[in-house]
Design a protein around this motif. Structure first.
Motif, PDB file in Angstrom:
ATOM      1  N   ALA A  82       0.726  -1.184  -0.178  1.00 16.15           N
ATOM      2  CA  ALA A  82      -0.039  -0.137  -0.020  1.00 16.15           C
ATOM      3  C   ALA A  82       0.852   1.239  -0.034  1.00 16.15           C
ATOM      4  O   ALA A  82       0.676   2.030  -0.758  1.00 16.15           O
ATOM      5  N   MET A  83       1.810   1.330   0.960  1.00 17.64           N
ATOM      6  CA  MET A  83       2.829   2.240   0.877  1.00 17.64           C
ATOM      7  C   MET A  83       3.375   2.574  -0.488  1.00 17.64           C
ATOM      8  O   MET A  83       3.772   3.847  -0.957  1.00 17.64           O
ATOM      9  N   SER A  84       3.774   1.488  -1.003  1.00 16.00           N
ATOM     10  CA  SER A  84       4.336   1.512  -2.237  1.00 16.00           C
ATOM     11  C   SER A  84       3.908   2.291  -3.389  1.00 16.00           C
ATOM     12  O   SER A  84       4.244   2.957  -4.317  1.00 16.00           O
ATOM     13  N   ILE A  85       2.595   2.410  -3.447  1.00 20.33           N
ATOM     14  CA  ILE A  85       1.661   3.118  -4.396  1.00 20.33           C
ATOM     15  C   ILE A  85       1.341   4.330  -3.816  1.00 20.33           C
ATOM     16  O   ILE A  85       0.416   5.050  -4.539  1.00 20.33           O
ATOM     17  N   GLY A  86       1.897   4.704  -2.776  1.00 26.07           N
ATOM     18  CA  GLY A  86       1.534   5.969  -2.266  1.00 26.07           C
ATOM     19  C   GLY A  86       0.303   6.177  -1.176  1.00 26.07           C
ATOM     20  O   GLY A  86      -0.304   7.253  -1.012  1.00 26.07           O
TER      21      GLY A  86
ATOM     22  N   ILE B 261      10.157   5.119   1.181  1.00 27.36           N
ATOM     23  CA  ILE B 261      10.728   4.232   2.433  1.00 27.36           C
ATOM     24  C   ILE B 261      10.655   2.862   1.785  1.00 27.36           C
ATOM     25  O   ILE B 261      11.664   2.216   1.975  1.00 27.36           O
ATOM     26  N   VAL B 262       9.703   2.487   0.999  1.00 27.33           N
ATOM     27  CA  VAL B 262       9.598   1.031   0.488  1.00 27.33           C
ATOM     28  C   VAL B 262      10.549   0.921  -0.525  1.00 27.33           C
ATOM     29  O   VAL B 262      11.369  -0.040  -0.560  1.00 27.33           O
ATOM     30  N   VAL B 263      10.730   1.989  -1.421  1.00 32.71           N
ATOM     31  CA  VAL B 263      11.803   1.691  -2.552  1.00 32.71           C
ATOM     32  C   VAL B 263      13.042   1.629  -2.018  1.00 32.71           C
ATOM     33  O   VAL B 263      13.920   0.880  -2.494  1.00 32.71           O
ATOM     34  N   LYS B 264      13.582   2.348  -0.967  1.00 31.00           N
ATOM     35  CA  LYS B 264      14.867   2.549  -0.331  1.00 31.00           C
ATOM     36  C   LYS B 264      15.050   1.313   0.409  1.00 31.00           C
ATOM     37  O   LYS B 264      16.419   0.935   0.243  1.00 31.00           O
TER      38      LYS B 264
END
Length: 352
Positions: free
Chosen positions: A274-278, A334-337
């Motif tokens: 969910a966080m990854s799609i913002g 945060i997720v990407v990193k």
């Protein structure tokens, strides 16, 4: 990237259509990209589309074979394929470590276990001894003291779980929660919070995504549905059942807010997706203390505190467009990193 690595993965299921373990299909693809060869032993084999350097061997649950045959096939596979792998990566089921470690040690294979859950069964204590490496997502994901432990984050395909530029217009705040229907997921807290907000005149649409597999889970779903009916929330809260992991992205992109009420204490992949799609993500899960950074106070509430959850939802509703955009960007970053799939797989392979 180490293309010389030959890896054996032992997992419960290989099926891209599975609602819980469908993500494993993507993990295997990324391991295949970074390895020379990947052999997979699974309990259940469903539909899959994997690279040519991947071999999938099933213990036969999809065919209804006996437990005795599971054991026979398991030992046959790990011996027969011994020249096709150097390292072993067991996913979440420590029993396979207990079954296979003597042969793997005899063959000189390095044994790794992925375990990310707050529960510490006796079998996990047994399995820890012969392991070479233990991989987990956060400190709270593996609660035994061990010098073998490596914290590597989660494995999220951030290219698939990506924001879309166009949002569907809706006059209601669309809340989504994803996870199997089980008492430990504590959906009562979400239902009670929604009741508070509806009484305040707020317009909400709540979709709960998750399947049931056990009799007690069926009973729990009945309890939740009766609770929803008694609070006259049937037009607001919808139990959508299981959705394959590969299709979750579409559901997330049609939502405004992700809510997690789980009591497991382990890092839930669905939150990171969910966080990854913002999506703004509210949670009571202590594992997220290690993830959310400066957003801890804004996005976390105490377990079972439905009034606090209601206030957090009000806070999200009150954000202006610029504040929402910044939060969305920061959460995805945060997720990407820290949790992107290529990084995750590389860290595991580099630590063998």
């Amino acid at each position: 990237m180490n293309k010389k690595v030959k890896l054996l993965i032992v997992t419960q299921k290989v099926d891209e259509n599975d609602d819980v373990l469908g993500f494993m299909h993507g993990w295997i693809k990324e391991f295949a990209r970074q390895c020379e060869k990947v052999t997979v032993i699974c309990l259940y084999k469903g539909q899959y589309n994997l690279p040519e350097n991947v071999k999938v061997l099933s213990l036969g649950k999809e065919d209804g074979v006996s437990r005795l045959k599971y054991f026979v096939r398991f030992y046959n596979y790990i011996w027969r394929e011994r020249k096709n792998y150097d390292n072993v990566f067991v996913h979440m089921n420590q029993v396979y470590v207990i079954l296979g470690w003597k042969i793997w040690r005899l063959l000189g294979k390095k044994i790794g276990l992925w375990y990310a859950h707050g529960y510490v069964p006796f079998s996990l204590r047994l399995a820890e001894k012969p392991l070479h490496k233990i991989f987990t997502s956060t400190v709270s994901g593996f609660r035994l003291n061990s010098k073998k432990l490596h914290i590597v984050g989660q494995g999220i395909d951030t290219e698939i779980f990506a924001p879309i530029n166009v949002k569907i217009e809706n006059d209601r705040l669309r809340i989504i929660s994803i996870g199997r229907i089980s008492p430990v997921k504590n959906y009562e807290t979400l239902i009670k919070a929604v009741e508070v907000l509806i009484k305040r005149g707020m317009k909400l649409e709540v979709n709960i995504i998750g399947g049931v597999g056990l009799p007690e889970q069926e009973q729990y779903l009945d309890v939740l549905k009766k609770m929803t009916k008694s609070k006259e929330l049937e037009s607001v809260i919808h139990f959508k059942g299981a959705v394959p992991n590969k299709d979750i992205i579409t559901v997330l992109q049609k939502s405004d807010l992700f809510v997690n009420t789980s009591l497991t204490g382990s890092l839930d992949k669905a939150m990171l997706e969910a966080m990854s799609i913002g999506l703004p993500t509210l949670t009571c899960n202590e594992a997220m203390l290690e993830v959310l950074g400066d957003y801890k106070r804004k996005l976390m509430y105490n377990k079972k505190d439905f009034e606090a959850l209601a206030e957090k939802i009000v806070y999200i509703i009150g954000l202006n467009a610029k504040e929402k955009e910044k939060m969305s960007t920061d959460l995805r970053d945060i997720v990407v990193k820290d949790h992107s799939l290529p990084r995750f797989v590389k860290m595991i392979l580099d630590n063998y």
